[in-house]
Structures are given as C-alpha cells and as structure tokens.
Design an enzyme around this catalytic site. Structure first.
Site, PDB file in Angstrom:
ATOM      1  N   SER A   1      19.568  47.733  29.693  1.00 16.52           N
ATOM      2  CA  SER A   1      18.830  48.249  30.850  1.00 16.52           C
ATOM      3  C   SER A   1      17.897  47.149  31.328  1.00 16.52           C
ATOM      4  O   SER A   1      17.522  46.267  30.537  1.00 16.52           O
ATOM      5  CB  SER A   1      18.007  49.468  30.428  1.00 16.52           C
ATOM      6  OG  SER A   1      17.010  49.750  31.388  1.00 16.52           O
TER       7      SER A   1
ATOM      8  N   TYR B   1      11.678  53.569  24.865  1.00 14.73           N
ATOM      9  CA  TYR B   1      12.967  53.208  25.480  1.00 14.73           C
ATOM     10  C   TYR B   1      13.027  51.698  25.727  1.00 14.73           C
ATOM     11  O   TYR B   1      14.011  51.036  25.379  1.00 14.73           O
ATOM     12  CB  TYR B   1      13.121  53.984  26.791  1.00 14.73           C
ATOM     13  CG  TYR B   1      14.434  53.752  27.504  1.00 14.73           C
ATOM     14  CD1 TYR B   1      15.625  54.279  27.002  1.00 14.73           C
ATOM     15  CD2 TYR B   1      14.499  53.017  28.689  1.00 14.73           C
ATOM     16  CE1 TYR B   1      16.831  54.074  27.657  1.00 14.73           C
ATOM     17  CE2 TYR B   1      15.694  52.810  29.352  1.00 14.73           C
ATOM     18  CZ  TYR B   1      16.862  53.342  28.836  1.00 14.73           C
ATOM     19  OH  TYR B   1      18.057  53.138  29.491  1.00 14.73           O
TER      20      TYR B   1
HETATM   21  N1  LIG Z   1      20.781  56.416  33.934  1.00 17.42           N
HETATM   22  C1  LIG Z   1      20.018  55.324  34.032  1.00 17.42           C
HETATM   23  O1  LIG Z   1      19.159  55.214  34.922  1.00 17.42           O
HETATM   24  C2  LIG Z   1      20.254  54.173  33.077  1.00 17.42           C
HETATM   25  C3  LIG Z   1      19.683  52.926  33.403  1.00 17.42           C
HETATM   26  C4  LIG Z   1      19.875  51.859  32.542  1.00 17.42           C
HETATM   27  C5  LIG Z   1      20.608  52.031  31.371  1.00 17.42           C
HETATM   28  N2  LIG Z   1      21.137  53.253  31.069  1.00 17.42           N
HETATM   29  C6  LIG Z   1      21.864  53.386  29.814  1.00 17.42           C
HETATM   30  O2  LIG Z   1      23.175  53.861  30.055  1.00 17.42           O
HETATM   31  C7  LIG Z   1      23.679  54.495  28.872  1.00 17.42           C
HETATM   32  C8  LIG Z   1      24.324  55.810  29.264  1.00 17.42           C
HETATM   33  O3  LIG Z   1      23.337  56.675  29.765  1.00 17.42           O
HETATM   34  P1  LIG Z   1      23.557  57.640  31.014  1.00 17.42           P
HETATM   35  O4  LIG Z   1      22.590  57.249  32.040  1.00 17.42           O
HETATM   36  O5  LIG Z   1      24.990  57.743  31.361  1.00 17.42           O
HETATM   37  O6  LIG Z   1      22.993  58.997  30.397  1.00 17.42           O
HETATM   38  P2  LIG Z   1      23.694  60.308  29.836  1.00 17.42           P
HETATM   39  O7  LIG Z   1      24.545  60.916  30.891  1.00 17.42           O
HETATM   40  O8  LIG Z   1      22.599  61.102  29.256  1.00 17.42           O
HETATM   41  O9  LIG Z   1      24.659  59.762  28.697  1.00 17.42           O
HETATM   42  C9  LIG Z   1      24.212  59.425  27.424  1.00 17.42           C
HETATM   43  C10 LIG Z   1      25.358  59.627  26.460  1.00 17.42           C
HETATM   44  O10 LIG Z   1      24.907  59.241  25.157  1.00 17.42           O
HETATM   45  C11 LIG Z   1      25.285  60.266  24.267  1.00 17.42           C
HETATM   46  N3  LIG Z   1      24.481  60.317  23.049  1.00 17.42           N
HETATM   47  C12 LIG Z   1      23.179  60.629  22.887  1.00 17.42           C
HETATM   48  N4  LIG Z   1      22.855  60.615  21.582  1.00 17.42           N
HETATM   49  C13 LIG Z   1      23.996  60.264  20.915  1.00 17.42           C
HETATM   50  C14 LIG Z   1      24.321  60.083  19.554  1.00 17.42           C
HETATM   51  N5  LIG Z   1      23.421  60.267  18.567  1.00 17.42           N
HETATM   52  N6  LIG Z   1      25.597  59.728  19.230  1.00 17.42           N
HETATM   53  C15 LIG Z   1      26.519  59.565  20.192  1.00 17.42           C
HETATM   54  N7  LIG Z   1      26.293  59.753  21.496  1.00 17.42           N
HETATM   55  C16 LIG Z   1      25.028  60.088  21.844  1.00 17.42           C
HETATM   56  C17 LIG Z   1      25.144  61.548  25.076  1.00 17.42           C
HETATM   57  O11 LIG Z   1      25.858  62.579  24.423  1.00 17.42           O
HETATM   58  P3  LIG Z   1      25.338  64.122  24.443  1.00 17.42           P
HETATM   59  O12 LIG Z   1      25.811  64.675  25.756  1.00 17.42           O
HETATM   60  O13 LIG Z   1      26.012  64.709  23.269  1.00 17.42           O
HETATM   61  O14 LIG Z   1      23.855  64.095  24.321  1.00 17.42           O
HETATM   62  C18 LIG Z   1      25.794  61.087  26.378  1.00 17.42           C
HETATM   63  O15 LIG Z   1      27.188  61.135  26.272  1.00 17.42           O
HETATM   64  C19 LIG Z   1      22.486  54.623  27.937  1.00 17.42           C
HETATM   65  O16 LIG Z   1      22.549  53.622  26.955  1.00 17.42           O
HETATM   66  C20 LIG Z   1      21.291  54.397  28.842  1.00 17.42           C
HETATM   67  O17 LIG Z   1      20.176  53.890  28.166  1.00 17.42           O
HETATM   68  C21 LIG Z   1      20.978  54.316  31.902  1.00 17.42           C
END
Ligand SMILES: NC(=O)c1ccc[n+]([C@@H]2O[C@H](COP(=O)([O-])OP(=O)(O)OC[C@H]3O[C@@H](n4cnc5c(N)ncnc54)[C@H](OP(=O)(O)O)[C@@H]3O)[C@@H](O)[C@H]2O)c1
Length: 290
Positions: free
Chosen positions: A139, A152
């Site tokens: 990120s 985070y």
């Molecule tokens: N959205 C943003 O603005 C943003 C910006 C920069 C980086 N990111 C990064 O992008 C990545 C994906 O996030 P997203 O934005 O797509 O959010 P998201 O829709 O909340 O996806 C997160 C995923 O991680 C899974 N997860 C959480 N805890 C876990 C565990 N213990 N073991 C395995 N899976 C687990 C969740 O599964 P469950 O459904 O089971 O909880 C979900 O599938 C993350 O690393 C996040 O930090 C996001």
C-alpha cells in the site's frame, strides 16, 4: 506442443482485489486457486468462474490451514509448479497508537506480515518448480505513514522490506517479486476497518475521545471517501497481471492519484512541513461544522 495452463494462488480472494484478480485470471485461462476462509465464499467465487477455478480454505494465520492448502494445490498441479503467488490477504486496524489494543496490533501483523511470509515459505517449493512469481499487495501506506492508521502503516512498511528482501534472495533462482502500492481502492476493506474501529472505540478510555476526537472525525471522512472515490479494484488487477506476465516485471507499482500525491509531498517537503500539513488537515477536516 500445447501450452501449459498457468497456475496461481491468490490469498484473500473472497472479496475486493483478490476476488477481482481471481476472476480476471480465470477469464484469461489461468488455473486459479482462490484462497478463502469460508466455504460459502469459495462456492460464491467459484460460481462466477470457469470449471478451472478451485477455491481452497486458507487462513494465512493458521499453519495447519496453510499446509493443507499448499498440499492440496501441489497434488492438483503435480508434477508442475506454481507460476504465481499473489499475497493479497489483508486487514486494516485503525487506532491511535497510544490506545491501540496490543492484541489488535498483533493481529494486524499476523495477517498482513507473518501470514504473507508463512504462505510464501510454504509455496516456495512449488514456485521454484515453475520459476513462478510473487506479487505482494502492499500500500502507499507502506511508504507514507499517517496518524490513526499506525498499525496498518507499520504492517505495510514491513511488507515493503520483505518484498525487497524476497526479490534479492529469490531473484537469482529465477523467482521475481513485485510489490503493488495502491492508494484508496473501492473494496469492502473500508467497511470492515470502520466496523473494527467502532468496536475498538468501546474499549478506549474517556481521555482518548478528548485527545483524539478530531482524528476520529477525520477518520470517518477518510473512510467515506475511500468507499466512494477509491479506484476500481480492476485497476489493481491490471498491475498484478503486469507483474505476473510481463517480460520485465517492475519492483514496485504505485497507483492512484492520492498515492502519487502523498508520495511526492513526502519526497519534496521537509519532514517538519509535512507534519505541519498533516496537522492542518486534521484541524480542517476533523472539526465538526458548526
Ligand atoms: N482497499 C484499499 O483501499 C487498499 C489500498 C491499498 C492496499 N490494499 C490492500 O489490498 C489487499 C486486499 O484488500 P481489499 O481492499 O481487497 O480488501 P477486502 O475486500 O477486505 O479483502 C481482504 C481479503 O483478505 C482476507 N483475509 C483477511 N484476513 C485473512 C486471514 N487471516 N487469512 C486469509 N485471508 C484473510 C479477507 O477474507 P475474509 O472475507 O474472510 O475476511 C478478504 O478476502 C490488502 O492487503 C489491503 O491491505 C487495499
């Protein structure tokens, strides 16, 4: 000679970026292993995909679950290897560091940092077989820290270092490592983060609200903004694809206007000015309208 179907494991594929990546790679003919924590999520992800896509139960914080998932994948693709590992699973813990619950801080690192390393270690024999690639989802918060998202930010700073080290250690074995650094992306992470922050607030002492009320107000606005104006997760998937398939994958993929602005400001402004700017933002956006 028929071309071998490429294989990829994506962690955290139940929603958001991971789900989008699983579906896009599946549409492109990859054999996708979509890591999820619940059967119903696996069934839903698979229902919108080809017969090639397999969901695997994978909690990145649970060694038994990791071993089970990797053994399953190894059997399915034997004697081939993994062409890609997308370390995407992540959570966002928000809190002033002064009052953060240490278990929540540990949980933040268990998922975003130790989980990433544990899955990578377990997948490496399969990655070595295919000279596969590792794509870590970091990120911009891994480059630019901000108040209230200390846990985070700290976890994503660790992912920066880990990605650099993996690239240097595994590069000679033909395993490339790339890091994606998005700004705000429109995914459920905002809602989930806000929910856990609301829960955390119930444990804060009264002085947390007197000291950090403006930060809390600003945080609410940032969450609403991310939900509404974050970039489409498909744009992150574009970069994941580049990292997995291009002849020369980049070390880092920074994306999103907000991410570029934050990084440029941090690079050009003296630290004191940057901190002053942050304080001005907190006062401006954290003061309730009268
Ligand atoms: N959205 C943003 O603005 C943003 C910006 C920069 C980086 N990111 C990064 O992008 C990545 C994906 O996030 P997203 O934005 O797509 O959010 P998201 O829709 O909340 O996806 C997160 C995923 O991680 C899974 N997860 C959480 N805890 C876990 C565990 N213990 N073991 C395995 N899976 C687990 C969740 O599964 P469950 O459904 O089971 O909880 C979900 O599938 C993350 O690393 C996040 O930090 C996001």
């Amino acid at each position: 000679m028929t071309k071998r179907t490429r294989t990829v494991l994506i962690t955290g594929a139940s929603t958001g970026i991971g789900e989008c990546a699983a579906h896009r790679l599946d549409r492109m003919g990859w054999r996708v292993f979509a890591g999820v924590r619940r059967e119903e999520d696996g069934l839903r992800v698979a229902a919108n995909a080809s017969h090639r896509l397999r969901w695997v139960l994978l909690d990145v914080t649970d060694p038994v679950s990791i071993t089970g998932a990797i053994e399953f994948i190894g059997r399915e693709i034997s004697p081939g290897g993994l062409d890609g590992l997308v370390n995407n699973a992540g959570i966002a813990v928000g809190s002033p560091l002064e009052f953060v619950d240490l278990n929540a801080l540990r949980r933040q690192f268990e998922v975003n940092v130790f989980g990433l390393v544990a899955v990578t270690q377990a997948a490496l024999p399969l990655l070595r077989t295919a000279k596969g690639r590792i794509v870590n989802i970091g990120s911009v918060s891994g480059r630019v820290a901000a108040p209230m998202v200390g846990p985070y930010s700290a976890s994503k700073h660790a992912v920066e270092a880990i990605s650099d080290v993996l690239r240097m250690e595994l590069g000679p074995a033909g395993i490339e490592t790339s890091l994606i650094e998005p700004g705000s992306v429109r995914t459920p992470i905002w809602e989930k983060g806000a929910h856990s922050f609301e829960e955390a607030q119930t444990t804060f002492p009264a002085e947390a609200f007197t000291r950090y009320q403006m930060h809390f107000n600003l945080m609410e606005k940032v969450v609403r903004r991310g939900q509404k104006h974050g970039i489409d997760p498909e744009r992150v998937v574009d970069k994941i694809l580049h990292a997995l398939t291009s002849k020369r994958p980049r070390h880092r993929y920074l994306l999103g206007r907000d991410a570029r602005i934050r990084l440029v400001l941090q690079s050009v402004l003296p630290r004191r000015w940057m901190d002053g700017l942050v304080q001005r933002m907190i006062r401006k956006h954290g003061t309730p309208a009268t």
